[in-house]
Design a protein around this motif. Sequence first.
Motif, short mmCIF file in Angstrom:
data_model
loop_
_atom_site.label_atom_id
_atom_site.label_comp_id
_atom_site.label_asym_id
_atom_site.label_seq_id
_atom_site.Cartn_x
_atom_site.Cartn_y
_atom_site.Cartn_z
N ASN A 1 0.85 -1.18 0.00
CA ASN A 1 0.00 0.00 0.00
C ASN A 1 0.90 1.24 0.00
N LYS B 1 0.32 4.28 0.24
CA LYS B 1 -0.06 5.33 1.18
C LYS B 1 0.42 5.01 2.60
N LYS B 2 0.76 3.75 2.83
CA LYS B 2 1.17 3.33 4.17
C LYS B 2 2.66 3.01 4.25
N VAL C 1 -6.09 0.53 -2.82
CA VAL C 1 -4.82 1.22 -3.04
C VAL C 1 -3.71 0.19 -2.92
#
Length: 341
Positions: free
Chosen positions: A139, A141-142, A240
């Motif tokens: 991911n 975003k992480k 995502v």
Amino acid sequence: MIRMNRRALLGASLGALAMPALPRTTMAAGSMSAAVYPGGWDEALRGVLAPALKRAHDVDVAFEPLFAVDQIAKARAARGVAPFDVFVLDPGPRVQGIDLNLFESFDPSRLANRAKLPEGYADRHGAGVAAQVVGIAYNPKKLPKPAGWRDLFKPEYASRLGLTGFGTTFGTVSLIEMAKVWGGSETDVEPLFTELRKILPQVAAVAQPAAIPGLFQQGQIDVMYTNTYTVSLLKSRGVVIEFALPETGGVAFGTTMHIAKGAKNIEQSYQYIDTMIATDVQSALSQAPYFFVPVNTEVTPGAEVPMRSIADLSKFVTHDWSKINPLRPRWIDRFNREMAK
């Protein structure tokens, strides 16, 4: 932290084996049966291949969802009575099936679409029908993009990692590649277990292979080892997710189909496999929502696949399954004992 106990890890395989085979006497002319991988493969072949087979040959197919290792186990348990007409297998189970004489002798000349396969993709055992590319999904975003397998053992990745064992081909090749970066090899995974024991208390989830994508979709894990097919499928659902080729190289292998020894529907089985490699079917399977890696040379892989033709498969890391297969059952059992709580 999510844990699945050993019984849960083994349950899917044992449950699948417990299902009775279809009575072979009930299969009428114009019908046949085929094993299919559970999940996305099941959906894809029911949605694309089955209707195409019906249109082209007026043949109905009954699917039986089973992972590759379960197909081999079920065929062995059947003691010479074919539990289905066609296997679909990855390299390890394919080699095992050949060694155990579980396949009918295959005649590639009976495939009308044989010329659309690369050289060597159809032999006396069966035919290649798809390819898989394995790497790391994360991911963005992480987590930052992982450079390679070693990154998964760093605290920031291990704490978000979905860990699964040697029960699938993608799991086996991923874990072997992890073993290599710690000094192991294709036949020595001891360094892997040493490193896994160190990070196990931090690991976000230890689960069955089929459960890992769902955990990613739910946000319970943010990094996993998987194939491009799974990544593309999740991305199409709004998840995502991105795919990273490890710095040591992505792993690739082919998926093949074989006619089961003693199959009652030989002609229909050839028609089934031939339809699977037809240009229209391979093209449809390569697109949303299925995202298969095609083996038909007339079909270009999708944008999410890190290759532009099936010829590029030779640039990826491959493995010698004749060496892996004798060791794999012990690895599976050890992973289940040591990693599942």
